[in-house]
Design a protein around this motif. Structure first.
Motif, mmCIF file in Angstrom:
data_model
loop_
_atom_site.group_PDB
_atom_site.id
_atom_site.type_symbol
_atom_site.label_atom_id
_atom_site.label_comp_id
_atom_site.label_asym_id
_atom_site.label_seq_id
_atom_site.Cartn_x
_atom_site.Cartn_y
_atom_site.Cartn_z
ATOM 1 N N CYS A 29 -3.088 5.584 -2.252
ATOM 2 C CA CYS A 29 -1.756 5.991 -2.715
ATOM 3 C C CYS A 29 -1.580 5.758 -4.216
ATOM 4 N N GLU B 61 7.424 11.508 0.637
ATOM 5 C CA GLU B 61 6.666 12.764 0.508
ATOM 6 C C GLU B 61 5.209 12.365 0.265
ATOM 7 N N CYS B 62 4.481 12.140 1.354
ATOM 8 C CA CYS B 62 3.162 11.508 1.261
ATOM 9 C C CYS B 62 2.110 12.445 0.662
ATOM 10 N N VAL B 63 1.327 11.885 -0.255
ATOM 11 C CA VAL B 63 0.260 12.693 -0.872
ATOM 12 C C VAL B 63 -1.131 12.171 -0.512
ATOM 13 N N LEU B 64 -1.209 11.284 0.473
ATOM 14 C CA LEU B 64 -2.511 10.692 0.815
ATOM 15 C C LEU B 64 -3.543 11.738 1.222
ATOM 16 N N ARG C 68 0.819 -1.221 0.000
ATOM 17 C CA ARG C 68 0.000 0.000 0.000
ATOM 18 C C ARG C 68 0.851 1.270 0.000
ATOM 19 N N CYS C 69 2.113 1.152 0.391
ATOM 20 C CA CYS C 69 2.969 2.339 0.496
ATOM 21 C C CYS C 69 4.355 1.987 -0.023
ATOM 22 N N SER C 70 4.910 2.857 -0.871
ATOM 23 C CA SER C 70 6.249 2.614 -1.426
ATOM 24 C C SER C 70 7.317 3.440 -0.714
ATOM 25 N N LEU C 71 6.971 4.038 0.419
ATOM 26 C CA LEU C 71 7.925 4.823 1.217
ATOM 27 C C LEU C 71 8.577 5.920 0.380
ATOM 28 N N CYS C 72 7.744 6.698 -0.326
ATOM 29 C CA CYS C 72 8.296 7.677 -1.268
ATOM 30 C C CYS C 72 8.927 8.883 -0.568
ATOM 31 N N VAL D 105 1.055 6.405 -5.956
ATOM 32 C CA VAL D 105 2.441 5.960 -6.225
ATOM 33 C C VAL D 105 2.516 4.432 -6.194
ATOM 34 N N THR D 106 1.719 3.827 -5.323
ATOM 35 C CA THR D 106 1.794 2.377 -5.125
ATOM 36 C C THR D 106 0.639 1.632 -5.796
HETATM 37 S S1 SF4 Z 1 2.375 8.825 -1.172
HETATM 38 FE FE1 SF4 Z 1 2.160 6.621 -1.131
HETATM 39 S S2 SF4 Z 1 4.262 5.868 -1.266
HETATM 40 FE FE2 SF4 Z 1 4.376 7.991 -0.652
HETATM 41 S S3 SF4 Z 1 4.477 7.894 1.597
HETATM 42 FE FE3 SF4 Z 1 2.312 8.206 0.998
HETATM 43 S S4 SF4 Z 1 1.451 6.141 0.953
HETATM 44 FE FE4 SF4 Z 1 3.678 5.930 0.891
#
Ligand code: SF4
Ligand code: SF4
Length: 230
Positions: free
Chosen positions: A146, A136-139, A130-134, A148-149
């Motif tokens: 997400c 800079e979160c845009v949730l 669910r999260c790619s540890l980018c 990105v993921t």
């Molecule tokens: S935008 Fe997506 S990949 Fe980036 S931190 Fe947030 S949940 Fe993780």
């Protein structure tokens, strides 16, 4: 949690073939939940090693394998077994394996697992990325989904032209991330933002590897040195 899967056992036995005495180190957290590094898996691998003529001097499920200092303290009770070991097989994630490299700088350390992704457990031993540890979160801008993921192309302003009946063109099994985002925003009564907000290109410098974070130093700066004295 970090999702791991077992490496091919035949290959693991081949790659560690030059060693004879093994210590098996699991982890009670993610690897236990993934079924790759709990007591049961340690017992299984011990049996396989012994059947191939090797000696297993000991095994232990560390509380948190990626926490090198804590694991080192826990392993003190196995000093004799570890002194008699020429290879430590780490049954957790790549981070746990590298903790062991730090703890045993003079010994061979091998991973028994492949580390796959940061995952959410949806049901017992079923995991979703669910999260790619980018970095800079845009949730906050996407209703909590997400892009990105969840979008295979990581499109920040979608959907692309390939979405069909709510599914992704990459695979009919993947719901289109941007249809999900639209539906969420609609449910939240935030649809007007959907057409108006264009997500800015991500600052990928926030995810240049290897990343570091020193929370203690940050706290120390804020407290004017008080933290350091603790
Ligand atoms: S935008 Fe997506 S990949 Fe980036 S931190 Fe947030 S949940 Fe993780
Ligand atoms: S169809 Fe949707 S999820 Fe698939 S690549 Fe296009 S925007 Fe991303």
């Amino acid at each position: 949690m970090i999702i791991t899967k077992k490496k091919d056992r035949k290959k693991l036995l081949e790659s560690t073939g030059r060693y004879n005495r093994f210590f098996l180190l699991g982890c009670s957290e993610c690897a236990t939940l993934c079924g790759t590094g709990g007591q049961e898996q340690i017992d299984e691998l011990k049996k396989e090693l012994e059947e191939s003529g090797k000696t297993v001097t000991g095994g232990f499920v560390a509380k948190t394998g990626c926490q090198a200092l804590g694991t080192k303290v826990e392993l003190k009770q196995f000093k004799e077994a570890l002194d008699n070991t020429d290879c430590v097989i780490v049954m957790s994630c790549g981070a746990g394996t590298q903790s062991a490299v730090e703890i045993f700088p003079e010994k061979a350390v091998y991973p028994s697992n492949d580390s796959l992704f940061l995952g959410n457990m949806t049901r017992l031993q079923m995991f979703d990325e669910r999260c790619s540890l980018c970095g800079e979160c845009v949730l906050d801008l996407t209703g909590g989904v997400c892009p990105v993921t969840a979008c295979p192309k990581g499109i920040l302003n979608g959907p692309c032209g390939g979405t069909k009946d709510g599914h992704c063109e990459i695979s009919a099994e993947i719901p289109c991330a941007w249809v999900r985002i639209y539906d969420r925003m609609n449910k939240l009564g935030r649809l007007e933002e959907f057409g108006q907000t264009t997500l800015a290109a991500k600052d990928w410098s926030a995810s240049i590897k290897p990343r570091k974070l020193n929370v203690r130093e940050q706290k120390d700066k804020k407290s004017g040195g008080e933290e350091k004295k603790k």
